[in-house]
Design an enzyme around this catalytic site. Structure first.
Site, PDB file in Angstrom:
ATOM      1  N   GLY B  77      -2.098   0.147   4.402  1.00  0.00           N
ATOM      2  CA  GLY B  77      -2.947   0.017   5.590  1.00  0.00           C
ATOM      3  C   GLY B  77      -2.596  -1.173   6.453  1.00  0.00           C
ATOM      4  N   ARG B 141       2.371   5.163   2.838  1.00  0.00           N
ATOM      5  CA  ARG B 141       1.792   4.944   1.519  1.00  0.00           C
ATOM      6  C   ARG B 141       2.641   5.512   0.374  1.00  0.00           C
ATOM      7  NH1 ARG B 141      -3.230   2.618   1.725  1.00  0.00           N
ATOM      8  NH2 ARG B 141      -4.229   2.706   3.758  1.00  0.00           N
ATOM      9  N   ASP B 172      -0.530  -2.878  -5.066  1.00  0.00           N
ATOM     10  CA  ASP B 172       0.366  -1.815  -5.526  1.00  0.00           C
ATOM     11  C   ASP B 172       1.780  -1.971  -4.979  1.00  0.00           C
ATOM     12  OD1 ASP B 172      -1.457  -0.616  -7.107  1.00  0.00           O
ATOM     13  OD2 ASP B 172      -1.853   1.084  -5.773  1.00  0.00           O
ATOM     14  N   LYS B 198      -0.381  -8.806   1.596  1.00  0.00           N
ATOM     15  CA  LYS B 198      -1.101  -8.271   2.752  1.00  0.00           C
ATOM     16  C   LYS B 198      -2.276  -7.441   2.276  1.00  0.00           C
ATOM     17  CE  LYS B 198      -1.152  -4.362   3.463  1.00  0.00           C
ATOM     18  NZ  LYS B 198      -1.001  -2.915   3.448  1.00  0.00           N
ATOM     19  N   THR B 199      -3.411  -7.576   2.851  1.00  0.00           N
ATOM     20  CA  THR B 199      -4.521  -6.631   2.764  1.00  0.00           C
ATOM     21  C   THR B 199      -5.772  -7.242   3.352  1.00  0.00           C
ATOM     22  OG1 THR B 199      -6.147  -5.548   1.350  1.00  0.00           O
ATOM     23  CG2 THR B 199      -4.861  -7.214   0.295  1.00  0.00           C
ATOM     24  N   ILE B 200      -6.385  -6.496   4.256  1.00  0.00           N
ATOM     25  CA  ILE B 200      -7.633  -6.988   4.863  1.00  0.00           C
ATOM     26  C   ILE B 200      -8.735  -7.097   3.821  1.00  0.00           C
ATOM     27  CG2 ILE B 200      -7.089  -5.996   7.128  1.00  0.00           C
ATOM     28  CD1 ILE B 200      -9.475  -4.011   6.532  1.00  0.00           C
ATOM     29  N   ASP B 201      -8.646  -6.309   2.743  1.00  0.00           N
ATOM     30  CA  ASP B 201      -9.713  -6.281   1.727  1.00  0.00           C
ATOM     31  C   ASP B 201      -9.873  -7.603   0.983  1.00  0.00           C
ATOM     32  OD1 ASP B 201      -9.891  -3.685   2.439  1.00  0.00           O
ATOM     33  OD2 ASP B 201      -9.147  -2.842   0.562  1.00  0.00           O
ATOM     34  N   LYS B 238     -36.609  -3.473  17.094  1.00  0.00           N
ATOM     35  CA  LYS B 238     -37.097  -2.162  16.650  1.00  0.00           C
ATOM     36  C   LYS B 238     -36.105  -1.355  15.834  1.00  0.00           C
ATOM     37  CE  LYS B 238     -36.103   0.060  21.079  1.00  0.00           C
ATOM     38  NZ  LYS B 238     -36.613   0.889  22.162  1.00  0.00           N
ATOM     39  N   MET B 246     -15.521  -2.002   5.529  1.00  0.00           N
ATOM     40  CA  MET B 246     -14.376  -1.544   4.753  1.00  0.00           C
ATOM     41  C   MET B 246     -14.186  -2.427   3.511  1.00  0.00           C
ATOM     42  SD  MET B 246     -10.718  -0.473   6.436  1.00  0.00           S
ATOM     43  CE  MET B 246     -10.809   1.255   6.912  1.00  0.00           C
ATOM     44  N   GLY B 247     -13.552  -1.867   2.497  1.00  0.00           N
ATOM     45  CA  GLY B 247     -13.313  -2.609   1.259  1.00  0.00           C
ATOM     46  C   GLY B 247     -13.868  -1.844   0.077  1.00  0.00           C
ATOM     47  N   GLU B 307     -18.123  -0.846   1.448  1.00  0.00           N
ATOM     48  CA  GLU B 307     -17.718   0.567   1.376  1.00  0.00           C
ATOM     49  C   GLU B 307     -17.730   1.094  -0.058  1.00  0.00           C
ATOM     50  OE1 GLU B 307     -13.688   1.030   2.560  1.00  0.00           O
ATOM     51  OE2 GLU B 307     -13.861   3.168   3.006  1.00  0.00           O
ATOM     52  N   GLU B 404     -11.461  -0.687  13.114  1.00  0.00           N
ATOM     53  CA  GLU B 404     -11.546  -1.609  14.255  1.00  0.00           C
ATOM     54  C   GLU B 404     -10.916  -2.966  13.937  1.00  0.00           C
ATOM     55  OE1 GLU B 404     -13.910   0.082  12.865  1.00  0.00           O
ATOM     56  OE2 GLU B 404     -15.046   1.179  14.370  1.00  0.00           O
ATOM     57  N   GLY B 405     -10.788  -3.289  12.635  1.00  0.00           N
ATOM     58  CA  GLY B 405     -10.397  -4.656  12.284  1.00  0.00           C
ATOM     59  C   GLY B 405      -9.001  -4.794  11.699  1.00  0.00           C
TER      60      GLY B 405
END
Lengths: 525, 525
Positions: B77, B141, B172, B198-201, B238, B246-247, B307, B404-405
């Site tokens: 990703g 992937r 991985d 690398k990984t946003i998670d 209201k 994500m994650g 997530e 989005e991120g």
């Protein structure tokens, strides 16, 4: 407070040159006005304020430097810049006379009716300069409609000895401002009522108001996200993103975001309606694009959908009307649908059929705003691709951007625009105008060259049926299919369908080169 | 190109002082390493690369200034900064020797197997400096797993005479890099293989790697949106916003965004699992908060949900396993559920029951990632509030922030961090290391003081069962419930529940005061 929050507190919005010395300006009359439609009826309903002249700020001797007492209220959905209208108004009132007072009515127009307010101080406002949200005084959707509500508002205005009341809101709230203005004159109350054009939807536009405030920041925030998603689609090459954007009555947001990000496909509600397109026709064209992209190995894409799309599709409108009739009855069923509506209904995916049948409001009406149009389209596309024996891949991902864009830090444009709108509102009150809308013109020019006018709100009105009753309302501005912005979009969009011309605007920047800190909306430029 | 895109092209990331003169540095060995678990088995699988020393950059005479041929691949990703790893790598290779070549493998690891690549040039890279996405060479992937894939990769590496191969990816992909390194040595191939975390998670972390790249930008982008929504909630008063982030494997993103925005309620998967919480227990606690807020007239709120939550709830895991068994059989039904799982199932709202029963992958398995956890929670809350005769108002709005991120313009932190990671990768290759991960340390310090090390990838491994087979893998880093970041969150969160302590970080800024342009993730500071 976050570091950026603190930094934004010290941002000082520029001012148009004409507003440099509040003591040396006044308004000049530019001739009488009339309503845009149903002139007789509008005049009948606004005997005191109808036909007043458009006014333009000019150099001259302004009103006396007396202390003013003014109320301000935020009405309806959040839009970035609301706090700056209030600070602009406050600063101008204090400049006019240091003993002026600004009262903030709490929680929207109900704050006026119930006399709930706070005397705003410099210390309190210091924490809200150039900040997002409406949380300083809150907002609400109450409409001042009943005789009792009008009477209570009058009492409050009198008790506070208000010289003026500034209503920051959309088309309905500005209509309400005009009604209050008329009522106050009628009752001999000195309180002048001024409207300020707010709405992220951009549907409060006219010959003079190039754009309502909040639109710029919202569209830039959505475009940041759309750009990010487009870059992701282009990198992953395996998802088709269906992005629904806020804006029920008009598709201005979708059009602006389209011009900013150049996605593969964009639906514009007004065009769908003008072409009398069926859902099937819309879907077929979109599917053609997806199929052609698939043939080129492009199993990805970005599609923008305006929130209100469904209400622009004539056959869907009819279907929903019929369902409302049928299902409101005890034991009502869809058996009674007309043949065309039955056909439309059958074309819908099961999930959407269920939503139409099961998700109804207390009056038995279909909840149109709950229908997930982005899902509807992707389901239809998926089913059709299967029928066509599509050899590519189709993985849909759904997004809805709305609440994310309403309460952001205002862009430099909105911060500056709103601050000026606040100043103008104070001046209109000082000069004794009522039933007027504050308006800043020449927004395409550098701030210094911006102009200032006041528009009689009645001149923006016609009669329309709302909830079964004829009412005077400000006409909503729809996307003009003959306008420059739509034409530019229509000229370029075919290119975007197969080739990828994605643009990545990135996050709103507050410091740096004006090319990215001070950009105005594309539909203006 | 947009104005901001152009501007970012000219941004020059700072460099750690140690990297100032590439000809005057080398690596010093810091003692042999071992795997974190299953040492014997890992050693057996990596006989050539196991136990190699941790190495640290130091002043000294580096390797000869010969031209190097290096391949680079993006795997998995998107994460902001990927392009900067490539430009850092490219610039360092050219500095080592102007006749060096960088080959970009196209579309992920399959590009290596199939020999699909492009010889990257300065002109091409000029348009990707400090830009988001992975679109320069794409990603994918594919895992290099079969003997045939290994053999084909070897052929390509030999044909291109690669001195090195840089694999930019998550846990991985880094495992894959180690396998390739081992295989190349085994076959007498000179190609050194280096991994980049690398990984946003954020689940690729360890004693040395404080954070993987992309995490900072993703969390800042989500926090921008969460802050906007919180300010909207506070203004409109209201809506209760259920925001899924994500994650899947770990809740680092939810924790970081919690620290950045201070919402009313945050679920952390690791805590749910540690406490062995049932869905009902989770819901009850959340409902208590909503009920107490309602009593104070606060009919709004902001709730963050990771997530992967559902997979952390032990009873849900069991239910899903049982459903997978039962429904994979022809004519299988839920009759066979165990009593506890039946109870769990019955507690779920109808929509989620349907998702579990109907939305299954080709193997008959429940599609866990499709389950709308944010919807699940809000439905459960709504039903329970009704039972409790809740007198306040509850209107849920759902959001999911993920795509989005991933492909945003990298923050200054990620842009700088990644550029250094690229340089380090070139140096590791020059110095002849293989099976190593590039690592930049001291990220809490000013960039100048950042350190550089190389980590033998095998030292991060243990054996785990994946798809029914024992495999050597890099252990995923979960949120440490005893760590500083979680403790800070746990200390403050009660305060956030009833009072509102929302923080508004705003959009990522690239220019201005370092307090908001150069902030590092909160979980680091």
């Amino acid at each position: 407070m976050t570091p950026l929050q603190k930094k934004r507190l010290s941002y000082i919005p520029k001012k148009p040159t004409i507003l440099a010395d509040l003591n040396a300006i006044t308004f000049a009359e530019k001739g009488a006005t009339e309503a845009i439609g149903d002139k007789g009826e509008i005049q009948k309903r606004f005997p005191q304020t109808y036909g007043r002249p458009l006014i333009k700020m000019t150099h001259g001797k302004g009103g006396a430097s007396k202390p003013l007492k003014v109320g301000v209220v935020l009405s309806g959905g959040q839009a970035a810049g609301g706090h700056n209208v209030i600070t602009g108004l406050f600063d101008a009132l204090k400049k006019i006379h240091p003993e002026s007072h600004l009262f903030g009515f709490l929680g929207g127009p109900s704050g006026i009716v119930d006399g709930k307010y706070r005397d705003l101080s410099e210390d309190e406002l210091a924490n809200y300069r150039n900040q997002g949200g409406f949380d300083l005084i809150g907002s609400g959707r109450t409409k001042i409609e009943s005789e009792e509500q009008f009477a209570k508002s009058l009492e409050v205005a009198k008790a506070l000895e208000l010289n003026g009341l500034v209503v920051i809101g959309g088309d309905d709230s500005n209509t309400n401002a005009a009604l209050l203005a008329e009522y106050f004159i009628d009752k001999g109350c000195k309180t002048r009522v001024i409207g300020v054009p707010k709405t992220i939807d951009g549907d409060l536009q006219n010959e003079h108001v190039a754009i309502s405030f909040g639109f710029d920041t919202a569209c830039k925030t959505y475009s940041e996200m759309i750009g990010n998603i487009a870059r992701d689609a282009l990198s992953a090459k395996k998802y088709t993103h269906f992005i629904k954007l806020m804006g029920r009555s008009a598709s201005h947001i979708a059009l602006e975001c389209a011009l900013q990000t150049q996605p593969n496909y964009v639906l514009i509600g007004e065009e769908v309606e003008a072409k009398n397109q069926t859902l099937q026709a819309i879907a077929q064209d979109l599917i053609d694009v997806i199929e052609r992209r698939g043939k080129e190995g492009k199993n990805y894409g970005v599609i923008l959908i305006p929130e209100g799309l469904i209400e622009f599709i004539p056959e869907m409108k009819t279907l929903i009307q019929e369902l409302n009739m049928l299902l409101a009855q005890e034991g009502g069923s869809i058996e009674g649908l007309s043949a065309p509506s039955k056909k439309t209904f059958d074309y819908l995916p099961k999930e959407i059929q269920d939503q139409l049948l099961l998700d109804r409001d207390p009056h038995g009406n279909v909840q149109v705003s709950h229908i997930q149009t982005e899902m509807l389209l992707s389901h239809v596309v998926k089913a059709e691709l299967k029928k066509r024996n599509f050899q590519g891949k189709f993985n849909a991902i759904h997004h809805f951007f709305g609440y994310e864009g309403r309460s952001c830090f205002p862009s430099n444009f909105d911060a500056t625009y709103c601050y000026s709108l606040g100043i103008v509102s104070a001046l209109l009150i000082r000069e004794g105008f009522t039933g007027y809308m504050s308006c800043v013109t020449n927004l395409r020019e550098p701030v210094e060259a911006w102009g200032v006018i006041g528009i009689p709100i009645t001149s923006l009105m016609n009669m329309e049926v709302r909830k079964g009753k004829e009412k005077p309302v400000i006409q909503k501005a729809l996307v003009d299919l003959k306008g420059q912005a739509f034409k530019r979009f229509a000229r370029d969009r075919d290119k975007w369908k197969l080739q990828d011309h994605y643009q990545f605007p990135g996050p709103i920047q507050f410091e740096g080169d004006p090319s990215y800190t001070d950009q105005i909306p594309k539909i203006l430029s």
